[in-house]
Design a protein around this motif. Structure first.
Motif, PDB file in Angstrom:
ATOM      1  N   ARG A  68       1.773  24.755  -4.722  1.00 26.73           N
ATOM      2  CA  ARG A  68       2.556  25.392  -3.649  1.00 26.73           C
ATOM      3  C   ARG A  68       2.948  26.823  -3.953  1.00 26.73           C
ATOM      4  NH1 ARG A  68       0.981  20.362  -2.703  1.00 26.73           N
ATOM      5  NH2 ARG A  68       2.077  19.296  -1.018  1.00 26.73           N
ATOM      6  N   THR A  69       3.047  27.187  -5.230  1.00 27.18           N
ATOM      7  CA  THR A  69       3.532  28.525  -5.590  1.00 27.18           C
ATOM      8  C   THR A  69       2.572  29.314  -6.474  1.00 27.18           C
ATOM      9  OG1 THR A  69       4.692  27.829  -7.616  1.00 27.18           O
ATOM     10  CG2 THR A  69       5.900  27.644  -5.525  1.00 27.18           C
ATOM     11  N   GLY A  70       1.642  28.614  -7.138  1.00 30.61           N
ATOM     12  CA  GLY A  70       0.758  29.279  -8.079  1.00 30.61           C
ATOM     13  C   GLY A  70       1.383  29.515  -9.434  1.00 30.61           C
ATOM     14  N   ILE A  71       2.585  29.013  -9.649  1.00 33.07           N
ATOM     15  CA  ILE A  71       3.312  29.249 -10.895  1.00 33.07           C
ATOM     16  C   ILE A  71       3.097  28.096 -11.867  1.00 33.07           C
ATOM     17  CG2 ILE A  71       5.592  29.542 -11.933  1.00 33.07           C
ATOM     18  CD1 ILE A  71       6.492  30.912  -9.414  1.00 33.07           C
ATOM     19  N   LEU A  72       2.816  28.445 -13.116  1.00 28.64           N
ATOM     20  CA  LEU A  72       2.634  27.461 -14.181  1.00 28.64           C
ATOM     21  C   LEU A  72       3.779  27.525 -15.182  1.00 28.64           C
ATOM     22  CD1 LEU A  72      -1.159  27.997 -14.961  1.00 28.64           C
ATOM     23  CD2 LEU A  72      -0.168  25.908 -14.071  1.00 28.64           C
ATOM     24  N   TYR A  73       3.997  26.421 -15.847  1.00 20.55           N
ATOM     25  CA  TYR A  73       4.889  26.372 -17.013  1.00 20.55           C
ATOM     26  C   TYR A  73       6.335  26.757 -16.702  1.00 20.55           C
ATOM     27  CZ  TYR A  73       0.190  26.620 -18.941  1.00 20.55           C
ATOM     28  OH  TYR A  73      -1.135  26.419 -19.190  1.00 20.55           O
ATOM     29  N   VAL A  74       6.808  26.400 -15.539  1.00 10.36           N
ATOM     30  CA  VAL A  74       8.220  26.585 -15.216  1.00 10.36           C
ATOM     31  C   VAL A  74       8.981  25.324 -15.619  1.00 10.36           C
ATOM     32  CG1 VAL A  74       9.885  26.845 -13.335  1.00 10.36           C
ATOM     33  CG2 VAL A  74       7.776  28.175 -13.321  1.00 10.36           C
ATOM     34  N   PRO A  75      10.112  25.463 -16.312  1.00 14.75           N
ATOM     35  CA  PRO A  75      10.884  24.268 -16.665  1.00 14.75           C
ATOM     36  C   PRO A  75      11.303  23.486 -15.416  1.00 14.75           C
ATOM     37  CG  PRO A  75      11.662  26.170 -17.886  1.00 14.75           C
ATOM     38  CD  PRO A  75      10.706  26.691 -16.851  1.00 14.75           C
ATOM     39  N   LEU A  76      11.100  22.200 -15.467  1.00  9.62           N
ATOM     40  CA  LEU A  76      11.487  21.313 -14.369  1.00  9.62           C
ATOM     41  C   LEU A  76      12.572  20.368 -14.847  1.00  9.62           C
ATOM     42  CD1 LEU A  76       7.943  20.411 -13.028  1.00  9.62           C
ATOM     43  CD2 LEU A  76       9.665  21.668 -11.749  1.00  9.62           C
ATOM     44  N   GLU A  77      13.527  20.118 -13.991  1.00 11.21           N
ATOM     45  CA  GLU A  77      14.609  19.184 -14.334  1.00 11.21           C
ATOM     46  C   GLU A  77      14.678  18.081 -13.288  1.00 11.21           C
ATOM     47  OE1 GLU A  77      19.458  19.034 -14.974  1.00 11.21           O
ATOM     48  OE2 GLU A  77      18.399  20.952 -14.912  1.00 11.21           O
ATOM     49  N   GLN A  78      14.702  16.856 -13.761  1.00  6.88           N
ATOM     50  CA  GLN A  78      14.764  15.733 -12.834  1.00  6.88           C
ATOM     51  C   GLN A  78      16.181  15.614 -12.260  1.00  6.88           C
ATOM     52  OE1 GLN A  78      14.230  11.002 -13.330  1.00  6.88           O
ATOM     53  NE2 GLN A  78      12.450  12.180 -14.029  1.00  6.88           N
ATOM     54  N   VAL A  79      16.248  15.587 -10.944  1.00 16.21           N
ATOM     55  CA  VAL A  79      17.540  15.517 -10.243  1.00 16.21           C
ATOM     56  C   VAL A  79      17.957  14.074  -9.998  1.00 16.21           C
ATOM     57  CG1 VAL A  79      18.743  16.106  -8.095  1.00 16.21           C
ATOM     58  CG2 VAL A  79      17.189  17.759  -9.166  1.00 16.21           C
ATOM     59  N   GLY A  80      16.979  13.217  -9.725  1.00 18.20           N
ATOM     60  CA  GLY A  80      17.309  11.821  -9.485  1.00 18.20           C
ATOM     61  C   GLY A  80      16.198  11.099  -8.738  1.00 18.20           C
ATOM     62  N   ALA A  81      16.393   9.803  -8.573  1.00 17.47           N
ATOM     63  CA  ALA A  81      15.442   8.967  -7.835  1.00 17.47           C
ATOM     64  C   ALA A  81      16.057   8.587  -6.496  1.00 17.47           C
ATOM     65  CB  ALA A  81      15.103   7.710  -8.638  1.00 17.47           C
ATOM     66  N   PHE A  82      15.244   8.610  -5.460  1.00 19.71           N
ATOM     67  CA  PHE A  82      15.704   8.333  -4.103  1.00 19.71           C
ATOM     68  C   PHE A  82      14.802   7.255  -3.511  1.00 19.71           C
ATOM     69  CE2 PHE A  82      16.980  12.459  -5.404  1.00 19.71           C
ATOM     70  CZ  PHE A  82      18.240  12.661  -4.861  1.00 19.71           C
ATOM     71  N   GLY A  83      15.380   6.093  -3.236  1.00 19.15           N
ATOM     72  CA  GLY A  83      14.556   4.958  -2.848  1.00 19.15           C
ATOM     73  C   GLY A  83      15.088   4.132  -1.706  1.00 19.15           C
ATOM     74  N   SER A  84      15.814   4.769  -0.781  1.00 21.74           N
ATOM     75  CA  SER A  84      16.291   4.025   0.384  1.00 21.74           C
ATOM     76  C   SER A  84      15.107   3.380   1.106  1.00 21.74           C
ATOM     77  CB  SER A  84      17.026   4.965   1.340  1.00 21.74           C
ATOM     78  OG  SER A  84      17.333   4.311   2.554  1.00 21.74           O
ATOM     79  N   PRO A  85      15.216   2.103   1.478  1.00 21.82           N
ATOM     80  CA  PRO A  85      14.077   1.397   2.095  1.00 21.82           C
ATOM     81  C   PRO A  85      13.539   2.067   3.354  1.00 21.82           C
ATOM     82  CG  PRO A  85      15.775  -0.158   1.454  1.00 21.82           C
ATOM     83  CD  PRO A  85      16.369   1.215   1.280  1.00 21.82           C
ATOM     84  N   ASN A  86      14.395   2.795   4.074  1.00 20.42           N
ATOM     85  CA  ASN A  86      13.987   3.353   5.360  1.00 20.42           C
ATOM     86  C   ASN A  86      13.808   4.870   5.333  1.00 20.42           C
ATOM     87  OD1 ASN A  86      14.201   0.746   6.587  1.00 20.42           O
ATOM     88  ND2 ASN A  86      16.417   1.018   6.652  1.00 20.42           N
ATOM     89  N   ARG A  87      13.724   5.470   4.163  1.00 15.55           N
ATOM     90  CA  ARG A  87      13.647   6.934   4.099  1.00 15.55           C
ATOM     91  C   ARG A  87      12.303   7.473   4.595  1.00 15.55           C
ATOM     92  NH1 ARG A  87      10.972   8.967  -0.160  1.00 15.55           N
ATOM     93  NH2 ARG A  87      12.094  10.940   0.045  1.00 15.55           N
ATOM     94  N   ASP A  88      11.249   6.663   4.497  1.00 17.27           N
ATOM     95  CA  ASP A  88       9.923   7.084   4.943  1.00 17.27           C
ATOM     96  C   ASP A  88       9.395   6.045   5.922  1.00 17.27           C
ATOM     97  OD1 ASP A  88       7.164   7.655   5.219  1.00 17.27           O
ATOM     98  OD2 ASP A  88       7.101   8.582   3.240  1.00 17.27           O
ATOM     99  N   PRO A  89       9.170   6.417   7.196  1.00 24.41           N
ATOM    100  CA  PRO A  89       8.701   5.442   8.184  1.00 24.41           C
ATOM    101  C   PRO A  89       7.254   5.012   7.967  1.00 24.41           C
ATOM    102  CG  PRO A  89       8.718   7.637   9.128  1.00 24.41           C
ATOM    103  CD  PRO A  89       9.363   7.752   7.772  1.00 24.41           C
TER     104      PRO A  89
END
Length: 226
Positions: A68-89
């Motif tokens: 999406r950005t063309g950028i490599l090697y940027v530090p990533l931090e996990q924010v959390g898991a999102f798993g509501s049963p109805n979040r994706d139809p």
């Protein structure tokens, strides 16, 4: 026996969603896209995708960031898991959200355009599908906590920067004004912010001193506190 155990349980898709922040024109922005496919065609979301069989979740997030950005090697931090049963139809999807801070000037605008991407003020978000607004709010809350303890703002800056630029990033993240004198006193106590012999003359005739972030000095300062 093991095959029976697994077959008796439901199977889910696993996705990653990237909360990609940048700093531009004094504003903290996040990268969104307008979807051109279902579900939620025409609506706004974060940049994301499914985890493939040959990669772990962090690798998937790094791949999405690069695509999406063309950028490599940027530090990533996990924010959390999102798993509501109805979040994706479309199906049951559990998404792992990651936060990244990037220098806007390093982003590939053509890749953004390819994925209908656009940057928006994080404090002026449109309605987001898949519960992505919750992800952004959690990432921003974490960023606000971190900025008083760790040097997170430097990833949003070029390699050399003025103290005014650094202060503006802190203000953008906190969404409040910071007293200039107090801010510079705090910076003076940070050995990992080094003054260079370079001058930035783009904002005034006199110019402003340019600084840089020193990761090794930061690690030394952490060890000294132990």
């Amino acid at each position: 026996m093991e095959a029976v155990y697994y077959s008796q349980n439901p199977r889910f898709y696993v996705a990653v969603d990237c909360i990609i922040f940048c700093f531009e024109d004094g504003v903290l922005k996040v990268l969104l896209q307008q979807r051109d496919f279902e579900p939620f065609r025409g609506e706004h979301t974060l940049m994301g995708g499914f985890v493939q069989e040959n990669e772990d979740v962090t690798q998937a997030a790094q791949r999405i960031l690069e695509e999406r950005t063309g950028i490599l090697y940027v530090p990533l931090e996990q924010v959390g898991a999102f798993g509501s049963p109805n979040r994706d139809p479309g199906a049951r999807v559990v998404s792992i959200a990651y936060m990244a801070l990037v220098d806007k000037h390093l982003c590939n605008d053509s890749l953004n355009a390819k994925h209908n991407g656009f940057w928006v003020n994080v404090y002026d978000l449109p309605s987001l599908s898949f519960g992505h607004d919750e992800m952004v709010h959690k990432a921003l809350a974490r960023l606000r906590i971190q900025i008083g303890k760790t040097p997170v703002g430097f990833q949003l800056l070029p390699p050399m920067f003025t103290l005014s630029q650094l202060q503006h990033i802190h203000e953008a993240i906190l969404n409040e004004h910071i007293d200039k004198r107090n801010f510079r006193k705090r910076v003076a106590d940070m050995s990992y912010i080094e003054k260079t012999d370079k001058i930035d003359k783009t904002t005034s005739k006199r110019g402003a001193a340019l600084y840089r972030y020193n990761q090794l000095e930061y690690e030394k300062s952490l060890k000294a506190k132990l």
